[in-house]
Design a protein around this motif. Structure first.
Motif, PDB file in Angstrom:
ATOM      1  N   TYR A 115       0.829  -1.091  -0.066  1.00  0.00           N
ATOM      2  CA  TYR A 115       0.181  -0.100   0.090  1.00  0.00           C
ATOM      3  C   TYR A 115       0.942   1.258   0.036  1.00  0.00           C
ATOM      4  N   GLU A 118      -1.801   7.376   2.726  1.00  0.00           N
ATOM      5  CA  GLU A 118      -1.512   8.824   2.893  1.00  0.00           C
ATOM      6  C   GLU A 118      -2.359   9.469   3.973  1.00  0.00           C
ATOM      7  N   GLU A 121      -6.353   7.434   7.095  1.00  0.00           N
ATOM      8  CA  GLU A 121      -7.375   6.721   5.950  1.00  0.00           C
ATOM      9  C   GLU A 121      -8.187   5.774   7.032  1.00  0.00           C
ATOM     10  N   HIS A 137      -7.083  -0.755  -3.475  1.00  0.00           N
ATOM     11  CA  HIS A 137      -6.843   0.563  -2.793  1.00  0.00           C
ATOM     12  C   HIS A 137      -6.230   1.433  -3.442  1.00  0.00           C
ATOM     13  N   GLN A 138      -5.194   1.342  -4.407  1.00  0.00           N
ATOM     14  CA  GLN A 138      -4.777   2.162  -5.333  1.00  0.00           C
ATOM     15  C   GLN A 138      -5.853   2.689  -6.307  1.00  0.00           C
ATOM     16  N   HIS A 140      -9.117   3.046  -5.917  1.00  0.00           N
ATOM     17  CA  HIS A 140      -9.879   3.841  -5.060  1.00  0.00           C
ATOM     18  C   HIS A 140      -9.130   5.347  -5.001  1.00  0.00           C
ATOM     19  N   LYS A 141      -7.805   5.318  -4.622  1.00  0.00           N
ATOM     20  CA  LYS A 141      -7.011   6.200  -4.397  1.00  0.00           C
ATOM     21  C   LYS A 141      -7.070   7.335  -5.728  1.00  0.00           C
ATOM     22  N   GLU A 142      -6.831   6.678  -6.710  1.00  0.00           N
ATOM     23  CA  GLU A 142      -6.726   7.155  -8.235  1.00  0.00           C
ATOM     24  C   GLU A 142      -8.092   7.917  -8.502  1.00  0.00           C
ATOM     25  N   VAL A 144     -10.447   8.917  -6.197  1.00  0.00           N
ATOM     26  CA  VAL A 144     -10.761  10.133  -5.434  1.00  0.00           C
ATOM     27  C   VAL A 144      -9.914  11.158  -5.989  1.00  0.00           C
ATOM     28  N   LYS A 145      -8.744  11.054  -6.598  1.00  0.00           N
ATOM     29  CA  LYS A 145      -7.728  12.062  -6.951  1.00  0.00           C
ATOM     30  C   LYS A 145      -8.290  12.469  -8.328  1.00  0.00           C
ATOM     31  N   PRO A 456     -15.257   7.271   2.268  1.00  0.00           N
ATOM     32  CA  PRO A 456     -14.441   6.212   1.368  1.00  0.00           C
ATOM     33  C   PRO A 456     -14.732   4.951   1.667  1.00  0.00           C
ATOM     34  N   HIS A 465     -17.074   3.687  -7.418  1.00  0.00           N
ATOM     35  CA  HIS A 465     -15.796   2.855  -7.808  1.00  0.00           C
ATOM     36  C   HIS A 465     -16.197   1.754  -8.998  1.00  0.00           C
TER      37      HIS A 465
END
Length: 476
Positions: A115, A118, A121, A137-138, A140-142, A144-145, A456, A465
């Motif tokens: 992971y 950041e 979380e 996980h990545q 979901h981060k992408e 959100v970003k 999230p 997602h």
């Protein structure tokens, strides 16, 4: 000595039509030159929307008029169209480059099996219930970003921009409100203008259209519902370039009504690429798992977002398996025929008013989740919320969030043909395996939980997602 012909004498010797052609081309080129090198040049003072253009129009009006302004307008419209297309292409290129970077980051996370955390979380996917928790996980981060969504403003309530907030179709209204509310946590996903959007949302409610156009005795003619959906898409396709640009492939709608698959298949050519987020995710009725998104049906309480958690510890649960609900549909009919009189596989059509349905779920090891008239059912979410292992009795069902969740780690799937074997199947599960299934249920419980505002990895983010993953799979 031969006489020298001057340019004027030479011109007079040419045929008249050739003289006119030369004059026209010379004049046209001068206008073209002016427009390319002086973009505000417009020999027509009718356009008052741009002061600089208006002033130049006035300055040049005594030099050029009539057909000149018509030719000029054509050239300016052409230039504006080219500029608009270049801007749109630049925006689309920027969007696709961002998606390419997102794909690369997700693949990298899957390879390195770690992971990149950041800040604080609130939820991190871990354990065997995930197909690849690092990639999830990545991803979901992408999302959100990067993700930006344009929700079309056209249409009026209650057919558009509003849906049911409770009962079995409640996820429809909950999602629409989260997308369009000014105080929602989802506002970070909403695009300021459509040119920056990755996805386009059609915020219509099949449930509200159904309620508005039908009473309980007239439900056979569904043509008005189909017409409304088709007309809505035609309005936005004629007003904006985005539907036609992708043939609907970056557009999505969400509905939990049983009729949604039929309504959206009324025009296969128009809707073949539309991403449909549906509770009724029946592959035998046209649901396409690679394009469409299966979403959970949730019986949202009228006063709360989630059902009460009244379960006891798993080692104190005495009921092997339980179901309570209407005896409708061929799956339930078969289930009642086989187990309607059994003490261990408790199948009940009606519960006494003195009994609390959710308390009973909390006393069961396994909760039966059969199809009814349609394949969608709120029983799966009810079981997960009660930390009861779901026994999914369905055929042709596309499981929600199955892109990232391994349902075999927290549920049992029994096809209709094996309904007579349910007791032997459940009793054949070892204590260790059962505990693993219960832990799996607890691991995914957050993904089937409503929050207001959404948080999230909760149910609204999970639905979004799944739609995000479909967008990652296409390139415009």
């Amino acid at each position: 000595m031969a006489k020298t012909l001057t340019p004027i004498k030479l011109l007079l010797l040419l045929p008249p039509f050739l003289i006119l052609t030369i004059f026209y081309l010379s004049f046209f080129n001068q206008i073209h030159f002016n427009i390319i090198f002086f973009p505000n040049y417009l020999p027509n003072n009718n356009n008052q929307s741009n002061p600089s253009i208006s002033n130049i129009n006035h300055h040049h009006h005594h030099h050029h008029h009539g057909n000149i302004s018509f030719i000029t307008k054509i050239l300016i419209l052409k230039k504006e169209k080219e500029k608009k297309n270049n801007n749109n292409n630049h925006s689309l290129e920027k969007i696709e480059n961002g998606l390419a970077r997102a794909r690369a980051a997700i693949r990298a996370a899957a390879r390195r099996q770690s992971y990149k955390l950041e800040g604080d979380e609130i939820f991190i996917p871990r354990g065997p219930v995930y197909r690849n928790p690092y990639a999830f996980h990545q991803s979901h981060k992408e999302m959100v970003k990067r993700l930006k969504i344009w929700s079309y403003k056209e249409g009026e309530r209650p057919l558009i921009h509003q849906g049911p907030m409770s009962y079995v179709y409640g996820i429809e209204g909950q999602f629409i409100q989260e997308m369009e509310s000014d105080i929602s946590s989802m506002t970070k996903y909403m695009a300021n203008n459509p040119n920056e959007a990755h996805l386009f949302f059609l915020p219509l409610s099949i449930v509200n259209i159904r309620v508005s156009f039908y009473n309980t005795t007239d439900v056979n003619d569904r043509k008005p519902m189909k017409t409304i959906l088709t007309d809505y898409v035609n309005v936005i396709a004629n007003k904006y370039p985005f539907w036609n640009r992708s043939h609907g492939a970056d557009h999505f709608m969400l509905s939990c009504h049983d009729w949604a698959p039929e309504i959206t298949l009324t025009n296969p050519k128009l809707f073949k690429n539309l991403i449909r987020a549906l509770c009724n995710a029946n592959t035998s009725e046209g649901f396409q798992p690679l394009i469409d998104v299966p979403i959970p049906e949730v019986n949202v309480p009228s006063k709360e977002l989630n059902q009460p958690s009244l379960g006891v510890q798993t080692n104190k649960r005495k009921i092997l398996a339980f179901f309570a609900g209407g005896n409708h549909g061929h799956v339930r009919k078969f289930l009642f025929e086989q187990w309607g009189q059994d003490d261990e596989i408790q199948v009940r059509e009606n519960l006494p008013k003195t009994q609390n349905y959710f308390e009973i779920l909390g006393q069961c090891k396994f909760c039966l989740c059969p199809s009814g008239y349609e394949i969608a059912s709120s029983r799966i979410v009810e079981a997960i919320r009660a930390e009861c292992v779901p026994v999914v009795v369905k055929d042709n069902y596309s499981f929600p969030f199955s892109d990232v969740l391994d349902w075999s780690r927290f549920s049992i799937h029994v096809p209709k043909a094996k309904i007579p074997e349910i007791k032997s199947i459940l009793k054949g599960i070892s204590s260790q395996k059962y505990e693993e299934l219960v832990q799996g249920v607890k691991s995914v419980k957050w993904h089937f939980t409503f929050n207001r505002p959404s948080k999230p990895f909760d149910i609204v983010h999970m639905v979004l997602h799944s739609i995000w993953l479909r967008r990652l799979n296409i390139r415009l």
